[in-house]
Write a protein that holds these residues in place. Structure first.
Motif, PDB file in Angstrom:
ATOM      1  N   PHE A   1     -27.346 117.682  35.526  1.00  7.21           N
ATOM      2  CA  PHE A   1     -28.605 118.402  35.708  1.00  7.21           C
ATOM      3  C   PHE A   1     -29.685 117.407  36.110  1.00  7.21           C
ATOM      4  CE2 PHE A   1     -28.129 117.092  31.347  1.00  7.21           C
ATOM      5  CZ  PHE A   1     -29.380 116.678  30.935  1.00  7.21           C
ATOM      6  N   ARG A   2     -30.747 117.935  36.717  1.00 13.51           N
ATOM      7  CA  ARG A   2     -31.784 117.052  37.272  1.00 13.51           C
ATOM      8  C   ARG A   2     -33.196 117.467  36.885  1.00 13.51           C
ATOM      9  NH1 ARG A   2     -34.608 117.029  42.193  1.00 13.51           N
ATOM     10  NH2 ARG A   2     -35.291 114.904  42.792  1.00 13.51           N
TER      11      ARG A   2
ATOM     12  N   LYS B   1     -31.103 110.768  41.119  1.00 17.37           N
ATOM     13  CA  LYS B   1     -30.835 110.594  39.690  1.00 17.37           C
ATOM     14  C   LYS B   1     -30.448 111.923  39.037  1.00 17.37           C
ATOM     15  CE  LYS B   1     -33.904 106.646  38.815  1.00 17.37           C
ATOM     16  NZ  LYS B   1     -35.111 106.199  38.070  1.00 17.37           N
ATOM     17  N   THR B   2     -29.401 111.894  38.242  1.00 21.46           N
ATOM     18  CA  THR B   2     -29.005 113.064  37.470  1.00 21.46           C
ATOM     19  C   THR B   2     -28.731 112.628  36.036  1.00 21.46           C
ATOM     20  OG1 THR B   2     -26.652 112.793  38.009  1.00 21.46           O
ATOM     21  CG2 THR B   2     -27.967 114.252  39.436  1.00 21.46           C
ATOM     22  N   ALA B   3     -28.804 113.568  35.133  1.00 19.41           N
ATOM     23  CA  ALA B   3     -28.403 113.355  33.742  1.00 19.41           C
ATOM     24  C   ALA B   3     -27.113 114.123  33.512  1.00 19.41           C
ATOM     25  CB  ALA B   3     -29.493 113.816  32.790  1.00 19.41           C
ATOM     26  N   THR B   4     -26.371 113.733  32.487  1.00 19.87           N
ATOM     27  CA  THR B   4     -25.060 114.319  32.240  1.00 19.87           C
ATOM     28  C   THR B   4     -24.946 114.825  30.813  1.00 19.87           C
ATOM     29  OG1 THR B   4     -24.037 112.784  33.806  1.00 19.87           O
ATOM     30  CG2 THR B   4     -22.565 113.890  32.272  1.00 19.87           C
TER      31      THR B   4
ATOM     32  N   PHE C   1     -21.833 116.906  21.525  1.00 17.79           N
ATOM     33  CA  PHE C   1     -22.617 116.976  22.752  1.00 17.79           C
ATOM     34  C   PHE C   1     -23.123 115.558  23.072  1.00 17.79           C
ATOM     35  CE2 PHE C   1     -22.910 120.859  20.338  1.00 17.79           C
ATOM     36  CZ  PHE C   1     -22.624 121.838  21.272  1.00 17.79           C
ATOM     37  N   THR C   2     -22.705 115.012  24.204  1.00 10.96           N
ATOM     38  CA  THR C   2     -23.113 113.668  24.613  1.00 10.96           C
ATOM     39  C   THR C   2     -23.999 113.770  25.849  1.00 10.96           C
ATOM     40  OG1 THR C   2     -21.023 112.752  23.784  1.00 10.96           O
ATOM     41  CG2 THR C   2     -22.321 111.379  25.277  1.00 10.96           C
ATOM     42  N   VAL C   3     -25.227 113.298  25.723  1.00  9.99           N
ATOM     43  CA  VAL C   3     -26.208 113.382  26.806  1.00  9.99           C
ATOM     44  C   VAL C   3     -26.518 111.970  27.301  1.00  9.99           C
ATOM     45  CG1 VAL C   3     -28.490 114.195  27.506  1.00  9.99           C
ATOM     46  CG2 VAL C   3     -27.217 115.430  25.727  1.00  9.99           C
ATOM     47  N   SER C   4     -26.382 111.745  28.607  1.00 10.64           N
ATOM     48  CA  SER C   4     -26.647 110.434  29.199  1.00 10.64           C
ATOM     49  C   SER C   4     -27.602 110.578  30.379  1.00 10.64           C
ATOM     50  CB  SER C   4     -25.345 109.781  29.689  1.00 10.64           C
ATOM     51  OG  SER C   4     -24.415 109.646  28.624  1.00 10.64           O
ATOM     52  N   ASP C   5     -28.444 109.571  30.570  1.00 10.59           N
ATOM     53  CA  ASP C   5     -29.337 109.559  31.736  1.00 10.59           C
ATOM     54  C   ASP C   5     -29.270 108.195  32.406  1.00 10.59           C
ATOM     55  OD1 ASP C   5     -31.501 107.746  30.668  1.00 10.59           O
ATOM     56  OD2 ASP C   5     -31.694 109.345  29.187  1.00 10.59           O
TER      57      ASP C   5
END
Length: 301
Positions: free
Chosen positions: A154-155, A226-229, A241-245
């Protein structure tokens, strides 16, 4: 909210109640004033959905402010109502205790009317977002509940909201999961990829310019790719839930607990709130551009 915004002011000093009510009335709020925690509890038990924010004095005759707050947190119908605690004591231990217990904000008397109005508006906004997210989650189909693992990119803030709502439905009994996910995903966009720091966000919010700044930064060439995951993994015992940027990370330790530092600003408590209302465990990896949040399925109702 369809109902008019209603604030319950609990203070044993009539003059204090009148001053607070005056500031809130200028914002268009309806206020209810009582002098004891017992009276407040009866009002809350009768009205429930009508009260949108509580301004609660810590020192009250009879039942104390913290005791009333504990009762509210234990009641599923009242636990989401934001509470702004106020007192004449500025002892750090008391402030930390209240914030860690989940109080939205802690005001030390005397305080300015502008600060009160800003905090009250932020509290009502939080409740509005939480109710909207819960309603959106309930409106989704059960298809996401079949998920066992998946990866999403997502962005934008809108994509973050949509993704959080959809993914939260894989754990239908987890109260506050959507709210917690939104906080983490928005942090990945705003603070991580776009580099909007804590101080800058405060200034932008104060000038009602945060949304415009996000749009402008998203349009810059340096942020275009740039995107986040979000990585989701679920089994019979837990959902992770693992969130990375793609940001440089940050000093995450100061934001995990709602301590006295966090009580002095109207933003910056999103991580602690996410940990409190959305997850059973929350930890950061490395420099802070990856966060791992866990829901223990055995602890859900």
């Amino acid at each position: 909210m369809s109902d008019p915004i209603t604030a319950l002011v609990v203070d044993d000093e009539e003059l204090s109640r009148a001053i607070v009510a005056g500031y809130l009335s200028r914002m268009g709020y309806r206020t209810l004033g009582v002098g004891t925690a017992e009276e407040a509890w009866r009002l809350l038990a009768d009205l429930r959905e009508v009260v949108h924010v509580v301004l609660l004095d810590r020192q009250l005759p009879g039942m104390g402010g913290m005791d009333l707050f504990a009762r509210m947190k234990a009641d599923p119908d009242l636990s989401a109502i934001p509470v702004i605690m106020q007192t004449i004591s500025d002892r750090s231990a008391e402030i930390a205790e209240a914030i860690q217990a989940g109080v939205f904000y802690y005001l030390v008397k005397p305080y300015s009317g502008e600060l009160l109005q800003s905090v009250a508006a932020a509290a009502v906004d939080q409740l509005t977002r939480l109710k909207r997210l819960q309603g959106d989650v309930r409106s989704r189909t059960d298809a996401m509940a079949l998920m066992r693992e998946g990866t999403f990119r997502f962005r934008t803030p809108q994509e973050a909201h949509n993704l959080a709502i959809a993914v939260a439905s894989i754990v239908p009994n987890a109260r506050g999961l959507a709210f917690g996910l939104v906080e983490l995903l928005l942090n990945a966009v705003e603070h991580g990829n776009l580099g909007i720091g804590y101080a800058a966000k405060g200034e932008l919010k104060l000038g009602n310019m945060l949304a415009r700044e996000i749009e402008e930064r998203l349009a810059r060439a340096e942020h275009a790719d740039k995107t986040a995951t979000l990585r989701v993994e679920r089994n019979e015992r837990k959902a992770v839930f693992t969130v990375s940027d793609e940001g440089q990370g940050f000093d995450w330790s100061r934001y995990l607990a709602m301590d006295a530092f966090q009580s002095t600003a109207t933003h910056g408590r999103g991580i602690a709130l996410a940990r409190m209302v959305g997850f059973h465990e929350l930890s950061y990896v490395g420099c802070g551009n990856t966060v791992v949040a866990t829901v223990d399925l055995a602890r859900l109702p």
